[in-house]
Design a protein around this motif. Structure first.
Motif, PDB file in Angstrom:
ATOM      1  N   TRP A  12       0.821  -1.212   0.000  1.00 38.10           N
ATOM      2  CA  TRP A  12       0.000   0.000   0.000  1.00 38.10           C
ATOM      3  C   TRP A  12       0.857   1.266   0.000  1.00 38.10           C
ATOM      4  O   TRP A  12       0.566   2.241  -0.705  1.00 38.10           O
ATOM      5  CB  TRP A  12      -0.907  -0.011   1.236  1.00 38.10           C
ATOM      6  N   ALA A  13       1.958   1.263   0.766  1.00 36.62           N
ATOM      7  CA  ALA A  13       2.706   2.496   0.990  1.00 36.62           C
ATOM      8  C   ALA A  13       3.731   2.790  -0.097  1.00 36.62           C
ATOM      9  O   ALA A  13       3.966   3.959  -0.422  1.00 36.62           O
ATOM     10  CB  ALA A  13       3.410   2.433   2.346  1.00 36.62           C
ATOM     11  N   THR A  14       4.342   1.756  -0.676  1.00 37.71           N
ATOM     12  CA  THR A  14       5.464   1.978  -1.591  1.00 37.71           C
ATOM     13  C   THR A  14       5.133   2.915  -2.749  1.00 37.71           C
ATOM     14  O   THR A  14       5.923   3.823  -3.058  1.00 37.71           O
ATOM     15  CB  THR A  14       5.982   0.630  -2.131  1.00 37.71           C
ATOM     16  N   PRO A  15       3.999   2.770  -3.430  1.00 39.72           N
ATOM     17  CA  PRO A  15       3.721   3.677  -4.558  1.00 39.72           C
ATOM     18  C   PRO A  15       3.552   5.132  -4.142  1.00 39.72           C
ATOM     19  O   PRO A  15       3.610   6.022  -5.001  1.00 39.72           O
ATOM     20  CB  PRO A  15       2.413   3.124  -5.146  1.00 39.72           C
ATOM     21  N   GLN A  16       3.343   5.397  -2.856  1.00 37.66           N
ATOM     22  CA  GLN A  16       3.061   6.763  -2.411  1.00 37.66           C
ATOM     23  C   GLN A  16       4.255   7.450  -1.757  1.00 37.66           C
ATOM     24  O   GLN A  16       4.151   8.616  -1.354  1.00 37.66           O
ATOM     25  CB  GLN A  16       1.897   6.740  -1.405  1.00 37.66           C
ATOM     26  N   LEU A  17       5.387   6.747  -1.643  1.00 39.93           N
ATOM     27  CA  LEU A  17       6.508   7.295  -0.882  1.00 39.93           C
ATOM     28  C   LEU A  17       7.135   8.521  -1.535  1.00 39.93           C
ATOM     29  O   LEU A  17       7.798   9.314  -0.846  1.00 39.93           O
ATOM     30  CB  LEU A  17       7.584   6.209  -0.684  1.00 39.93           C
ATOM     31  N   HIS A  18       6.965   8.693  -2.854  1.00 41.36           N
ATOM     32  CA  HIS A  18       7.557   9.843  -3.541  1.00 41.36           C
ATOM     33  C   HIS A  18       6.512  10.884  -3.931  1.00 41.36           C
ATOM     34  O   HIS A  18       6.815  11.819  -4.683  1.00 41.36           O
ATOM     35  CB  HIS A  18       8.321   9.372  -4.784  1.00 41.36           C
ATOM     36  N   ASP A  19       5.300  10.722  -3.427  1.00 38.90           N
ATOM     37  CA  ASP A  19       4.223  11.691  -3.665  1.00 38.90           C
ATOM     38  C   ASP A  19       4.034  12.485  -2.378  1.00 38.90           C
ATOM     39  O   ASP A  19       3.530  11.959  -1.379  1.00 38.90           O
ATOM     40  CB  ASP A  19       2.947  10.953  -4.055  1.00 38.90           C
ATOM     41  N   ILE A  20       4.463  13.736  -2.357  1.00 36.29           N
ATOM     42  CA  ILE A  20       4.479  14.511  -1.119  1.00 36.29           C
ATOM     43  C   ILE A  20       3.089  14.695  -0.531  1.00 36.29           C
ATOM     44  O   ILE A  20       2.904  14.685   0.688  1.00 36.29           O
ATOM     45  CB  ILE A  20       5.161  15.888  -1.360  1.00 36.29           C
ATOM     46  N   ASP A  21       2.072  14.841  -1.393  1.00 33.33           N
ATOM     47  CA  ASP A  21       0.710  15.002  -0.866  1.00 33.33           C
ATOM     48  C   ASP A  21       0.195  13.703  -0.266  1.00 33.33           C
ATOM     49  O   ASP A  21      -0.381  13.691   0.831  1.00 33.33           O
ATOM     50  CB  ASP A  21      -0.225  15.473  -1.981  1.00 33.33           C
ATOM     51  N   ALA A  22       0.409  12.590  -0.982  1.00 34.18           N
ATOM     52  CA  ALA A  22      -0.033  11.299  -0.453  1.00 34.18           C
ATOM     53  C   ALA A  22       0.761  10.928   0.794  1.00 34.18           C
ATOM     54  O   ALA A  22       0.222  10.333   1.744  1.00 34.18           O
ATOM     55  CB  ALA A  22       0.132  10.219  -1.524  1.00 34.18           C
ATOM     56  N   LEU A  23       2.040  11.298   0.826  1.00 35.76           N
ATOM     57  CA  LEU A  23       2.894  10.972   1.969  1.00 35.76           C
ATOM     58  C   LEU A  23       2.388  11.641   3.237  1.00 35.76           C
ATOM     59  O   LEU A  23       2.386  11.040   4.323  1.00 35.76           O
ATOM     60  CB  LEU A  23       4.332  11.418   1.667  1.00 35.76           C
ATOM     61  N   ALA A  24       1.939  12.866   3.113  1.00 32.98           N
ATOM     62  CA  ALA A  24       1.435  13.591   4.281  1.00 32.98           C
ATOM     63  C   ALA A  24       0.210  12.907   4.883  1.00 32.98           C
ATOM     64  O   ALA A  24       0.011  12.922   6.101  1.00 32.98           O
ATOM     65  CB  ALA A  24       1.090  15.025   3.886  1.00 32.98           C
ATOM     66  N   LYS A  25      -0.609  12.278   4.039  1.00 32.40           N
ATOM     67  CA  LYS A  25      -1.804  11.602   4.533  1.00 32.40           C
ATOM     68  C   LYS A  25      -1.483  10.239   5.146  1.00 32.40           C
ATOM     69  O   LYS A  25      -2.319   9.663   5.839  1.00 32.40           O
ATOM     70  CB  LYS A  25      -2.802  11.432   3.392  1.00 32.40           C
ATOM     71  N   MET A  26      -0.271   9.716   4.870  1.00 35.67           N
ATOM     72  CA  MET A  26       0.125   8.409   5.409  1.00 35.67           C
ATOM     73  C   MET A  26       0.673   8.501   6.832  1.00 35.67           C
ATOM     74  O   MET A  26       0.734   7.508   7.542  1.00 35.67           O
ATOM     75  CB  MET A  26       1.211   7.774   4.518  1.00 35.67           C
ATOM     76  N   VAL A  27       1.069   9.702   7.257  1.00 28.42           N
ATOM     77  CA  VAL A  27       1.769   9.853   8.533  1.00 28.42           C
ATOM     78  C   VAL A  27       0.854   9.468   9.689  1.00 28.42           C
ATOM     79  O   VAL A  27      -0.356   9.723   9.677  1.00 28.42           O
ATOM     80  CB  VAL A  27       2.264  11.302   8.700  1.00 28.42           C
ATOM     81  N   ASP A  28       1.440   8.838  10.699  1.00 26.18           N
ATOM     82  CA  ASP A  28       0.700   8.420  11.891  1.00 26.18           C
ATOM     83  C   ASP A  28      -0.067   9.614  12.467  1.00 26.18           C
ATOM     84  O   ASP A  28       0.526  10.639  12.812  1.00 26.18           O
ATOM     85  CB  ASP A  28       1.693   7.883  12.936  1.00 26.18           C
TER      86      ASP A  28
END
Length: 716
Positions: free
Chosen positions: A627-643
């Protein structure tokens, strides 16, 4: 113009005028070219005398950035520069090599970095009287003769790399917060004369220091125990108050015990071959108390009698050996005649041929005492294991008492090998006892238990849970570890409570860095490499300051029996950390550990479990890596992944670089994953420049990003 020659000589006055005219012209030309000449001379001088070895420059640059770029170090730079030519503060050179670094009492803070081993010509290193924290790097300048780290805030233990620094003459780590024991790391030292460790929290016995050429020894105000060896008591400068030493004189050593190998004998200890009586006689003679000498005839009679007695003993020994050999041959013949004996003999030969050390020895080899143990296997066989074991041997009775007979209220965890219990000993010491399930080990692995203990006991690193002792009697197999009281990273992340809120972004980066350092030690310092094989957040224990301590290191040789039943939670939890190559082929390498470490970093970033099939998450989000790997270089998606527990308290640049490291570690192809030393360097740079910035909600993406590049800089 008339030439001044021998064949046509003009007047002397005319020749003198011509010579003077030419001299003035030449001098004028020299003056016009003087600046160029001086520039060439100066540049040549700098190139010859002042250019510093690039490895030394890099080592000092990393130290400078690790010390938080202090203004007190005048002339120092984080990039570029010439320490020898530019006279950096405290740096002394010989030619192009840095040989001395004296920066004491400057109020420096931060850490010592990770590249001190680049300074191969450094002999004196004085960083005393500052505010250095964290642990002593295990990669120190290898050729030091003087190391002074006194009066700082250094924690952890003494690094095992000290064992290879045999040129050390002066070592001062006093007035810090060092813990654990000194161990056998000074077994090969033949020059250590000054050793000061006062005002720390060091434990264990002082017997490991016997035989060193010590002149000045200060161990005051620690937690040392046992007896004070007589050899140390005779030192002129020996301070030992403030410890828990036993009362009374130390037990005498066995008679005719030779001194330890590789150590000098200038500690006023009896020389090998001298009996106590002979030493007393020498001492009395030196004090003027002479004894009557024996007549020559009596001496000759004693010598002849002694030789005769020795011959009789040798004859008796030969007779016994020949008799024992005949019995052994008879026994082998009897076994060979039994049904199925060919299979038994084949298994014995196979066992002899198989390498025993799945867990590595360290380099250099530790000088441990040779322990011979007898183990009774499940089939009634008895095996003798001879290997150096530095851990303490406990009895089952002692461990039963400490755990209240392994009661349920003392149960603190359970893994694939067995359960873990909290143990409290009569002296108030708290330990963790891993009670290995008798069904967890196959017969072959049970027989290798002590060999694994021998290897595990030599793993020493501030981010690795230390093995204190073991128990191997009455069919029981138990491990005694240091107790780390703040629980596991898994529980802190996934069971929301006050501890979860205390796990800030910087604390999470620090956990990742400490765990990476532990793996770097196992992979790149131990020789051959040690593969953990079971890296997961449940095996990362946190102390009261949220420093990580990696557990189960060296247990790869005790792989659990596949027939043993384990809970579905344990199976699923472990599977979530497994690298693709292990799932496909069963092959597990150091690169597989790197993958598992990347999964742990994902846990730290997202607060999610690696494989969460029991939750209400949709199927596409149950595998954390997928789930996480495709989003690691997308700054907007990354912000939504943070705990979400972090509540937006993290720097955008630090988050992005953290995700970049994760992406490298969890690559499907093991050959493309970085070594742990590179991961450590990246996390060190990230940790040094991390700046917390509160994220503000926005209408577009839920977060308005303020880029703190001017504060954080380039983190990788």
């Amino acid at each position: 113009m008339v030439k001044c020659t021998l064949t046509n000589p003009p007047s002397h006055r005319h020749c003198d005028a011509l010579v003077m005219e030419k001299a003035v012209a030449s001098f004028s030309l020299f003056l016009t070219r003087l600046p160029v000449i001086w520039a060439v001379i100066f540049s040549f001088s700098v190139a010859v005398n002042a250019t510093t070895d690039p490895n030394d420059v890099q080592g000092l640059q990393v130290l400078y950035t690790s010390l938080n770029n202090p203004w007190q170090l005048t002339g120092w730079r984080s990039s570029g520069g010439d320490p020898c030519g530019e006279l950096w503060k405290g740096v002394i050179c010989q030619g192009s090599s840095v040989v001395s670094l004296q920066i004491s009492g400057l109020g420096l803070s931060g850490t010592m970095g990770y590249l001190l081993n680049n300074l191969v010509s450094l002999t004196t290193f004085d960083l005393s009287g500052n505010n250095i924290h964290d642990s002593i790097p295990y990669q120190l300048p290898p050729n030091l003769t003087s190391l002074n780290l006194a009066r700082n805030n250094i924690s952890g233990n003494l690094p095992y790399s000290l064992s290879s620094m045999t040129s050390l003459d002066y070592l001062n780590v006093s007035r810090n917060f060092l813990s654990q024991g000194v161990g056998d790391m000074f077994a090969n030292h033949s020059a250590l004369a000054n050793f000061r460790v006062q005002n720390n929290k060091l434990t264990g016995s002082l017997n490991v220091l016997v035989g060193l050429p010590l002149i000045d020894l200060n161990v005051a105000n620690n937690n040392f125990s046992g007896w004070i060896p007589q050899e140390l008591s005779s030192l002129t400068d020996f301070v030992y108050d403030g410890n828990a030493f036993a009362n009374g004189p130390a037990p005498p050593p066995p008679p005719y015990t030779p001194p330890p190998p590789g150590r000098s004998s200038n500690n006023r200890t009896p020389q090998s071959g001298h009996t106590p009586e002979s030493n007393v006689s020498v001492s009395n003679a030196q004090n003027g108390h002479k004894k009557n000498a024996l007549p020559t005839g009596s001496i000759l009679g004693l010598v002849i009698g002694s030789l005769f007695a020795m011959m009789l003993l040798l004859l008796a020994l030969v007779f016994c050996l020949r008799k024992g050999s005949k019995k052994e041959i008879t026994a082998r013949t009897s076994v060979g005649s039994l049904p199925g004996s060919d299979k038994v003999n084949a298994e014995m030969q196979e066992h002899r041929a198989k390498p025993t050390a799945t867990v590595s020895d360290l380099k250099p080899t530790a000088m441990g005492s040779m322990a011979v143990e007898r183990l009774q296997g499940k089939n009634g066989s008895v095996k003798r294991v001879q290997s150096p074991i530095t851990a303490t041997s406990f009895t089952v009775a002692i461990l039963q008492t400490a755990t209240n007979s392994f009661s349920q209220e003392n149960l603190i965890g359970e893994g694939s090998l067995g359960r873990v219990y909290r143990a409290e000993f009569p002296n108030g010491k708290i330990m963790a006892i891993k009670k290995i399930d008798s069904a967890a080990l196959s017969l072959q692995e049970e027989d290798n238990f002590l060999e694994a203990i021998s290897n595990m006991s030599r793993l020493r690193h501030p981010n690795i849970v230390g093995l204190v002792g073991y128990c191997a009697e009455h069919g029981q197999r138990l491990l005694v570890h240091d107790f780390i009281g703040n629980g596991s990273l898994h529980d802190t992340l996934h069971y929301a409570d006050e501890r979860s809120k205390m796990l800030t972004w910087n604390a999470r980066v620090r956990v990742a860095l400490g765990t990476a350092r532990a793996l770097e030690y196992l992979h790149e310092v131990c020789l051959p490499s040690v593969v953990h094989r079971n890296l997961k957040s449940a095996n990362i224990l946190l102390d009261d300051e949220f420093n990580p301590h990696l557990s189960d290191c060296g247990l790869a040789s005790l792989t659990p029996n596949t027939e043993r039943q384990v809970s579905s939670d344990q199976m699923i939890g472990s599977f979530g950390y497994s690298a693709p190559e292990f799932a496909l082929s069963g092959i597990y390498t150091v690169k597989s550990d790197v993958y598992s470490f990347g999964v742990v970093m994902l846990e730290l970033l997202t607060g999610r479990k690696p494989l969460d099939v029991f939750s209400s998450r949709v199927r596409s989000e149950q595998s954390l890596v997928r789930w996480a790997t495709p989003q690691l270089h997308d700054i907007d998606a990354l912000a939504k992944m943070v705990d979400p527990i972090l509540n937006g308290m993290y720097p955008a640049k630090s988050l992005s670089r953290f995700a970049d490291i994760i992406a490298l570690c969890v690559q499907p192809e093991p050959e493309f994953r970085p070594p742990m030393s590179e991961v450590v360097q990246a996390l060190v740079r990230l940790m040094q420049r991390a700046v917390i910035v509160k994220r503000q909600p926005s209408e577009d993406s839920g977060f308005a990003f303020r880029n703190p590049d001017h504060e954080a800089g380039d983190l990788l």
